[in-house]
Design a protein around this motif. Structure first.
Motif, PDB file in Angstrom:
ATOM      1  N   THR A   1       8.703  -5.747  -2.740  1.00 21.50           N
ATOM      2  CA  THR A   1       8.050  -4.462  -2.883  1.00 21.50           C
ATOM      3  C   THR A   1       7.379  -4.101  -1.564  1.00 21.50           C
ATOM      4  OG1 THR A   1       6.587  -3.133  -4.287  1.00 21.50           O
ATOM      5  CG2 THR A   1       5.880  -5.401  -3.793  1.00 21.50           C
ATOM      6  N   LEU A   2       6.515  -3.098  -1.578  1.00 16.31           N
ATOM      7  CA  LEU A   2       5.906  -2.568  -0.354  1.00 16.31           C
ATOM      8  C   LEU A   2       5.324  -3.690   0.509  1.00 16.31           C
ATOM      9  CD1 LEU A   2       3.976   0.443  -1.943  1.00 16.31           C
ATOM     10  CD2 LEU A   2       6.303   0.405  -1.031  1.00 16.31           C
ATOM     11  N   GLY A   3       5.617  -3.618   1.811  1.00 17.99           N
ATOM     12  CA  GLY A   3       5.117  -4.608   2.744  1.00 17.99           C
ATOM     13  C   GLY A   3       5.917  -5.891   2.782  1.00 17.99           C
TER      14      GLY A   3
ATOM     15  N   VAL B   1       0.840  -1.198   0.000  1.00 19.23           N
ATOM     16  CA  VAL B   1       0.000   0.000   0.000  1.00 19.23           C
ATOM     17  C   VAL B   1       0.877   1.250   0.000  1.00 19.23           C
ATOM     18  CG1 VAL B   1      -1.666   1.347   1.353  1.00 19.23           C
ATOM     19  CG2 VAL B   1      -1.890  -1.142   1.253  1.00 19.23           C
ATOM     20  N   TRP B   2       0.530   2.204  -0.864  1.00 17.23           N
ATOM     21  CA  TRP B   2       1.036   3.562  -0.711  1.00 17.23           C
ATOM     22  C   TRP B   2      -0.151   4.504  -0.694  1.00 17.23           C
ATOM     23  CZ3 TRP B   2       0.168   7.255  -4.527  1.00 17.23           C
ATOM     24  CH2 TRP B   2      -0.095   6.798  -5.826  1.00 17.23           C
TER      25      TRP B   2
ATOM     26  N   ALA C   1       4.691   5.734   1.761  1.00 19.27           N
ATOM     27  CA  ALA C   1       4.604   4.330   1.354  1.00 19.27           C
ATOM     28  C   ALA C   1       4.979   3.426   2.514  1.00 19.27           C
ATOM     29  CB  ALA C   1       5.521   4.060   0.159  1.00 19.27           C
ATOM     30  N   ASN C   2       4.385   2.252   2.528  1.00 12.33           N
ATOM     31  CA  ASN C   2       4.680   1.275   3.571  1.00 12.33           C
ATOM     32  C   ASN C   2       6.081   0.692   3.385  1.00 12.33           C
ATOM     33  OD1 ASN C   2       2.446   0.928   5.515  1.00 12.33           O
ATOM     34  ND2 ASN C   2       1.237   0.665   3.652  1.00 12.33           N
TER      35      ASN C   2
ATOM     36  N   ARG D   1      11.432   2.989   4.097  1.00 12.76           N
ATOM     37  CA  ARG D   1      10.121   3.480   3.693  1.00 12.76           C
ATOM     38  C   ARG D   1      10.307   4.795   2.940  1.00 12.76           C
ATOM     39  NH1 ARG D   1       8.054   7.458   7.121  1.00 12.76           N
ATOM     40  NH2 ARG D   1       8.988   7.697   9.193  1.00 12.76           N
ATOM     41  N   LEU D   2       9.265   5.221   2.247  1.00 14.79           N
ATOM     42  CA  LEU D   2       9.335   6.399   1.395  1.00 14.79           C
ATOM     43  C   LEU D   2       8.292   7.433   1.788  1.00 14.79           C
ATOM     44  CD1 LEU D   2       9.498   4.746  -2.154  1.00 14.79           C
ATOM     45  CD2 LEU D   2      11.423   5.518  -0.762  1.00 14.79           C
ATOM     46  N   ARG D   3       8.647   8.682   1.524  1.00 14.37           N
ATOM     47  CA  ARG D   3       7.666   9.762   1.541  1.00 14.37           C
ATOM     48  C   ARG D   3       8.077  10.766   0.464  1.00 14.37           C
ATOM     49  NH1 ARG D   3       9.679  12.963   7.062  1.00 14.37           N
ATOM     50  NH2 ARG D   3      11.500  13.938   6.043  1.00 14.37           N
TER      51      ARG D   3
END
Length: 561
Positions: free
Chosen positions: A427-429, A402-403, A553-554, A519-521
């Motif tokens: 990828t995410l998570g 999830v983002w 982003a997670n 993680r990203l922002r």
């Protein structure tokens, strides 16, 4: 002004569940129950969800083995991220069946479709009138909306008044009788219905019993899947750190995360002649039921995001530092859509109590200022799923793929983290496992916005932050809400786009010795602290949401062997 908590009680709440649920203990005779507990037992018998003999620890106790635990919290290594399709949605939508709502189910779904959503969850407030009248009425409207909008994955859920806590989204997979399970859950565990909203040890324990109940229904096949997401976690300071951890640890396949950014994002917009509101409705101060350890800054949003998420090295990071998933989402929390000419027709004060809903709204001929945006108009939760169906979206949320974005700041995000020994990157998570001393490569591909937002301009991404946090294991104090070893590893400024319309950034963590997560922002760069890059606290009455856009982003976890 605060509530005292005794850690030894909370650490062992799971072991005391049977003491707290006499109506679920088959060894207790009907005649020995209090009237309220007898009504609960009789209610369960009528529904047929659990029989008298099955109402003991086997159903309401805490075993977390079995089918419900088969789904991992994390993406499995070896799955190609290119197989996922990314579906945008909103898990927090109110209708005329909430005591403070207005729009019809069909109106919400039509607007969600207009704003390019793929999935939605109707989450009207738990309430005695809702449980008594509105559950069936809402379901009929949901079925009609599903039939008309075949491309929209639509759930009927609930905004749960969590005993001893705040609000939360709860919803079940639709392949079985979710209506029966939803009504039973609301009747048994909603704080408004059972008078268990105030903060206390017993009420906190009852919330965990509600999670165990959902887990048991999955285990016995009454429902196929369930999710719980904590809503507006810092708004009133009602969710203590130990409650968050207790939800996650009691049912990690159900209690999977929290709103990273709340709805009601238009509430802080400066409007002439209007007293200043607060972005997200976060204009509060500590109250009787607030956890006393939070600072005043926790009661405000930061760049529209909840303090638990926005604070670098704060509450969210402290949970991720344990090496366990705790995912973020966002949503509209819509009650009344800003700019809509619709309004509720005049009704008697006791109308909702007598009907469990309001008449359809009427067109007044002039737009109104409201605190909320339509579903998908401003906030979007984007989920990576291998299947475009109900189970696929729920599994994607459960796995942390999830983002979340605001104002259409970006159109797409592809994060890939590679270590040695894997066919495909995580990828995410997800998580990767690498040998000590090896390198970890990060690739970030972002598709910038191409459409104007609600303010008429195409948003421009100004910066992306790659954040690294150390994984240090379980905390000794479960009320910990800081993680000192968290920092921005690198910031990127988008340059020219690649030919495929994406901007791509890379980073390598070399000679990895200890486990960590990334993680990203990202931001439009219009508001941040002086001389730094952190988001600013939103100003009550002067917080234009379109002038301070972020995405988050997670995480991806890196295990070191």
């Amino acid at each position: 002004m605060g509530r005292a908590h005794h850690h030894e009680h909370h650490h062992h709440a799971a072991d005391r569940s049977r003491d707290l649920l006499p109506y679920a203990d088959s060894s207790v005779a009907d005649g020995d129950l209090r009237p309220v507990d007898l009504r609960r037992r009789q209610f369960l018998r009528r529904l047929g969800l659990v029989g008298a003999a099955a109402a003991g620890a086997g159903v309401f106790g805490g075993p977390l083995a079995g089918p419900a635990m088969a789904a991992s919290q994390h993406s499995r290594p070896g799955i190609d991220p290119r197989r996922y399709q990314w579906l945008a949605g909103d898990h927090h939508v109110h209708t005329q069946y909430s005591y403070d709502g207005m729009h019809t189910v069909m109106q919400q779904v039509e607007e969600g479709s207009k704003h390019r959503l793929d999935w939605m969850v109707i989450t009207d407030h738990g309430h005695t009138a809702h449980e008594k009248y509105a559950v069936d009425q809402t379901y009929a409207d949901v079925l009609a909306a599903r039939d008309k909008h075949r491309d929209m994955l639509l759930w009927q859920g609930l905004e749960w008044n969590v005993p001893g806590g705040e609000h939360a989204t709860v919803f079940f997979e639709t392949s079985k009788d979710e209506l029966t399970a939803l009504r039973a859950f609301e009747k048994l565990f909603d704080g408004n219905i059972n008078g268990t909203n105030p903060s206390s040890d017993a009420h906190e324990a009852l919330a965990l019993d509600g999670l165990r109940w959902m887990s048991a229904q999955v285990d016995k096949g009454a429902i196929d899947s369930a999710l719980m997401i904590a809503n507006h976690p810092s708004r009133n300071g009602r969710y203590s750190p130990h409650e968050m951890r207790a939800y996650r640890d009691t049912a990690p396949h159900i209690a999977v995360g929290m709103e990273g950014a709340p709805g009601a994002q238009n509430d802080g917009m400066p409007v002439p002649g209007r007293d200043g509101g607060s972005r997200g409705g976060y204009g509060n101060s500590p109250g009787t039921d607030s956890w006393p350890g939070f600072p005043m800054e926790a009661y405000r949003t930061w760049g529209g995001f909840d303090w638990m998420t926005a604070k670098l090295g704060g509450m969210w990071d402290s949970m991720l530092a344990e090496g366990k998933g705790w995912w973020i989402t966002t949503n509209s929390d819509i009650h009344r859509a800003n700019g809509s000419p619709l309004d509720r027709p005049p009704v008697a004060d006791d109308w909702y109590a007598d009907h469990g809903g309001y008449p359809d709204p009427v067109d007044t001929g002039a737009p109104h200022f409201y605190a909320d945006f339509w579903p998908g108009q401003f906030s979007r939760t984007v989920v990576g799923t291998a299947r475009r169906n109900f189970r696929g979206v729920m599994d994607g949320i459960r796995s942390g793929r999830v983002w979340v974005g605001m104002g259409g700041l970006i159109d797409g995000l592809d994060l890939r983290v590679s270590g040695d020994g894997h066919d495909y990157p995580a990828t995410l998570g997800g998580r990767v496992s690498v040998r000590r001393g090896s390198d970890v490569k990060v690739r970030i591909a972002i598709r910038p916005a191409t459409r104007p937002g609600g303010h008429g301009e195409i948003p421009r991404l100004a910066r992306v932050d790659l954040i690294r946090g150390a994984v240090t294991g379980a905390v000794a104090d479960r009320d910990t809400f800081t993680a000192p070893d968290v920092s921005v590893a690198e910031s990127f400024e988008p340059g020219r786009r690649a030919q495929d319309g994406q901007v791509v950034f890379t980073h390598t963590f070399r000679n990895v010795r200890e486990p960590f997560y990334i993680r990203l922002r990202g931001t439009d760069g219009k508001r941040h602290v002086s001389g730094g890059i952190e988001p600013l606290m939103d100003v009550n009455g002067d917080a234009d949401p379109w002038a301070d856009l972020w995405f988050y982003a997670n995480p991806v976890f890196v295990d070191v062997r």
